[in-house]
Write a protein that holds these residues in place. Sequence first.
Motif, PDB file in Angstrom:
ATOM      1  N   ASP A 288      -8.480 -10.736  -7.375  1.00  0.00           N
ATOM      2  CA  ASP A 288      -7.342 -10.625  -7.664  1.00  0.00           C
ATOM      3  C   ASP A 288      -6.237 -10.453  -8.316  1.00  0.00           C
ATOM      4  O   ASP A 288      -4.907 -10.459  -7.566  1.00  0.00           O
ATOM      5  CB  ASP A 288      -6.524 -12.465  -6.394  1.00  0.00           C
ATOM      6  N   LEU A 289      -6.821  -9.985  -9.051  1.00  0.00           N
ATOM      7  CA  LEU A 289      -6.103 -10.058 -10.300  1.00  0.00           C
ATOM      8  C   LEU A 289      -4.926  -8.647 -10.272  1.00  0.00           C
ATOM      9  O   LEU A 289      -3.746  -8.780 -10.797  1.00  0.00           O
ATOM     10  CB  LEU A 289      -7.210 -10.031 -11.617  1.00  0.00           C
ATOM     11  N   LYS A 290      -5.770  -7.582  -9.981  1.00  0.00           N
ATOM     12  CA  LYS A 290      -4.802  -6.682  -9.262  1.00  0.00           C
ATOM     13  C   LYS A 290      -3.890  -7.017  -8.961  1.00  0.00           C
ATOM     14  O   LYS A 290      -2.876  -6.295  -8.968  1.00  0.00           O
ATOM     15  CB  LYS A 290      -5.662  -5.190  -9.089  1.00  0.00           C
ATOM     16  N   ALA A 291      -4.072  -7.409  -6.869  1.00  0.00           N
ATOM     17  CA  ALA A 291      -3.435  -7.772  -6.832  1.00  0.00           C
ATOM     18  C   ALA A 291      -1.661  -8.382  -7.032  1.00  0.00           C
ATOM     19  O   ALA A 291      -0.805  -8.585  -6.770  1.00  0.00           O
ATOM     20  CB  ALA A 291      -3.771  -7.878  -5.175  1.00  0.00           C
ATOM     21  N   PHE A 292      -2.586  -9.273  -8.088  1.00  0.00           N
ATOM     22  CA  PHE A 292      -1.788 -10.568  -9.205  1.00  0.00           C
ATOM     23  C   PHE A 292      -0.330  -9.682  -9.701  1.00  0.00           C
ATOM     24  O   PHE A 292       0.674 -10.282  -9.215  1.00  0.00           O
ATOM     25  CB  PHE A 292      -2.453 -11.152  -9.306  1.00  0.00           C
ATOM     26  N   ILE A 293      -0.631  -8.878  -9.926  1.00  0.00           N
ATOM     27  CA  ILE A 293       0.334  -8.605 -10.870  1.00  0.00           C
ATOM     28  C   ILE A 293       0.639  -7.468 -10.491  1.00  0.00           C
ATOM     29  O   ILE A 293       1.765  -7.129 -10.813  1.00  0.00           O
ATOM     30  CB  ILE A 293      -1.179  -6.936 -11.895  1.00  0.00           C
ATOM     31  N   LEU A 294       0.091  -6.492  -9.058  1.00  0.00           N
ATOM     32  CA  LEU A 294       1.084  -5.720  -8.576  1.00  0.00           C
ATOM     33  C   LEU A 294       1.961  -6.085  -7.500  1.00  0.00           C
ATOM     34  O   LEU A 294       3.297  -5.201  -7.696  1.00  0.00           O
ATOM     35  CB  LEU A 294       0.541  -4.213  -7.954  1.00  0.00           C
ATOM     36  N   THR A 295       1.697  -7.050  -7.143  1.00  0.00           N
ATOM     37  CA  THR A 295       2.118  -7.394  -6.073  1.00  0.00           C
ATOM     38  C   THR A 295       3.098  -8.665  -5.872  1.00  0.00           C
ATOM     39  O   THR A 295       3.906  -9.505  -4.603  1.00  0.00           O
ATOM     40  CB  THR A 295       1.728  -7.551  -4.518  1.00  0.00           C
ATOM     41  N   ALA A 296       2.542 -10.107  -6.927  1.00  0.00           N
ATOM     42  CA  ALA A 296       2.725 -11.393  -7.231  1.00  0.00           C
ATOM     43  C   ALA A 296       4.319 -11.191  -7.298  1.00  0.00           C
ATOM     44  O   ALA A 296       4.832 -10.530  -8.243  1.00  0.00           O
ATOM     45  CB  ALA A 296       1.682 -12.075  -7.532  1.00  0.00           C
ATOM     46  N   PRO A 297       4.123 -12.428  -6.304  1.00  0.00           N
ATOM     47  CA  PRO A 297       6.472 -12.460  -6.808  1.00  0.00           C
ATOM     48  C   PRO A 297       6.871 -13.343  -8.644  1.00  0.00           C
ATOM     49  O   PRO A 297       5.621 -14.107  -8.548  1.00  0.00           O
ATOM     50  CB  PRO A 297       6.465 -13.925  -5.393  1.00  0.00           C
ATOM     51  N   ARG A 298       7.602 -13.925  -8.645  1.00  0.00           N
ATOM     52  CA  ARG A 298       7.872 -13.713  -9.850  1.00  0.00           C
ATOM     53  C   ARG A 298       8.691 -14.962  -9.823  1.00  0.00           C
ATOM     54  O   ARG A 298       9.274 -15.244  -9.269  1.00  0.00           O
ATOM     55  CB  ARG A 298       8.499 -12.790 -10.742  1.00  0.00           C
ATOM     56  N   THR A 299       7.292 -15.521  -9.740  1.00  0.00           N
ATOM     57  CA  THR A 299       8.233 -17.884  -9.668  1.00  0.00           C
ATOM     58  C   THR A 299       8.179 -18.035 -11.115  1.00  0.00           C
ATOM     59  O   THR A 299       8.679 -19.517 -10.805  1.00  0.00           O
ATOM     60  CB  THR A 299       7.804 -18.246  -8.820  1.00  0.00           C
ATOM     61  N   ASP A 300       7.254 -17.855 -12.276  1.00  0.00           N
ATOM     62  CA  ASP A 300       7.198 -18.426 -13.276  1.00  0.00           C
ATOM     63  C   ASP A 300       6.635 -18.127 -14.557  1.00  0.00           C
ATOM     64  O   ASP A 300       7.105 -16.609 -14.294  1.00  0.00           O
ATOM     65  CB  ASP A 300       5.762 -19.400 -12.656  1.00  0.00           C
ATOM     66  N   LEU A 301       6.080 -18.094 -15.496  1.00  0.00           N
ATOM     67  CA  LEU A 301       6.631 -17.459 -17.386  1.00  0.00           C
ATOM     68  C   LEU A 301       5.466 -16.539 -16.626  1.00  0.00           C
ATOM     69  O   LEU A 301       5.693 -15.592 -17.169  1.00  0.00           O
ATOM     70  CB  LEU A 301       6.617 -18.325 -17.669  1.00  0.00           C
ATOM     71  N   LEU A 302       4.367 -17.151 -16.639  1.00  0.00           N
ATOM     72  CA  LEU A 302       3.456 -15.748 -16.236  1.00  0.00           C
ATOM     73  C   LEU A 302       3.796 -15.358 -15.149  1.00  0.00           C
ATOM     74  O   LEU A 302       3.189 -13.390 -14.620  1.00  0.00           O
ATOM     75  CB  LEU A 302       1.941 -16.785 -15.897  1.00  0.00           C
TER      76      LEU A 302
END
Length: 496
Positions: A288-302
């Motif tokens: 799920d890394l691609k989806a994480f990079i493209l669409t994940a909300p920005r909630t923490d430092l990572l």
Amino acid sequence: MVVAANGYKAQKEAFVSNLTGGTVWEINTVTLVAPTAVLLWSVLQSRQRFFVPYTPAACLTDFLLNCAAILFATTLYSSIPLALNLLLLTPAVLAYFTPAATPRHAKIKPPGAPKAQQTSPAGLSDPFPIKPFVTAYRGTMMVITCVAILAVDFRVFPRRFGKVENWGTSLMDLGVGSFVFSSGLVSARSALKERTGKMPSLSRRLITAARHSLPLLVLGFVRLYSVKGLDYAEHVTEYGVHWNFFFTLGLLPPFVALFQSLFSIIPSYAALALLLGIVYEAILGFTDLKAFILTAPRTDLLSKNREGIFSFFGYLAIFLAGQATGMYVLPREETLPKDASLSTQLRRSVLGKLVLWSVVWTSLFAFSTSYYGLVLSVSRRLANLPYFLWVAAFNCGQLALFCAIERFCFPNIRGTPDNETERQRRKEATSRILHAFNRNGLAVFLLANLLTGLVNLSLPTLSMGHLQAMAVLLAYIGLLAGVALILDSRNISIKL
């Protein structure tokens, strides 16, 4: 005023964004202007010795060919780059067929003067001589980079050349990768020197890498706080909320030091680069890394800096590919017999190796993106496998072009009888401006970033017409060239 400033910032962010980019063919045609301009410079120098001595007229011509031509290619001639290439190529052909200038008489040595050291290139002392075609490649890459980072803020610079949002190819996307590839190319010098003796321990390599990384990381933090403090327009999808390109550059040396430990297992930087690119692409595709990079909300430092953190692995692969190229480009080239076969020239000459690897990288890129291959799309945001292969193919091709120009216009560089003659011939075969940009490249790049911020804070770049924009851009690149020439004339090398 604050509302107006924020509105202008939002307008600039929307203006700079680029959803699709341009085609690879269009980008290649635009970037072909740099080798064509160097060809014209080389013909003028080899046939007419136009740049010896380096008069004000010669300096102006040097600037127009190697700086202004690149600026015009990415702005006013961006829709018709073939016309600009033709305008540069035509006088090069005419100058080549004009009678050559009478060479200046060599200084007569006094009686009893020592003879030249050797009559064979094998006797020359420097195993890694400065090669004009490498200087031309790195110098033009730096000029294009400096032009683009300011020109993108003007409407005279096409939107399709700006960095893409998610998928596609663009000139500025290629420039970022090429900067990393070029850094890997010159870093091969230290790796080659280590091969002649015992490889330093991992701890020593990491300490050396940390010394190179620290100034870049400091610059990264300076840029971070200056951008946030001035509320400067930026795209978080480029590297993230806090990450920037200096952090990527600063983390490359320690990771390369770690990869050198794998060299005893896989004795090829090209294989290491390809392996890293494939593994990273597999992780993108099967997790799920691609989806994480493209669409994940920005909630923490990572998650806030996910683009910069994960694209780093793609840039590391590009750096290793550049290092692989430097391993055969930088050392002194052996002299092949005149009757050497084509296969021997491909295997043993620098030009042959560059052509061969250009074909290899291009074939892999075509396979990764074609319908009958992996059907992947280029993404600078991810720095995925097609992006890595595209950057490697382009830069090997550019190096091959510059190498072919050098062989065609200055065939007497190789086989010089002594060190002094070789240095003189290489110096005369190198543009003074491109040498100056290459010598203090990172310092000039830093100055270009500072000037870009100053111009954007002082001028309404979005509302300026083409004539005003070109005046500002010519003054900007002229100032950078002037600073680079002054540093070079005073023998100053700023190492960051």
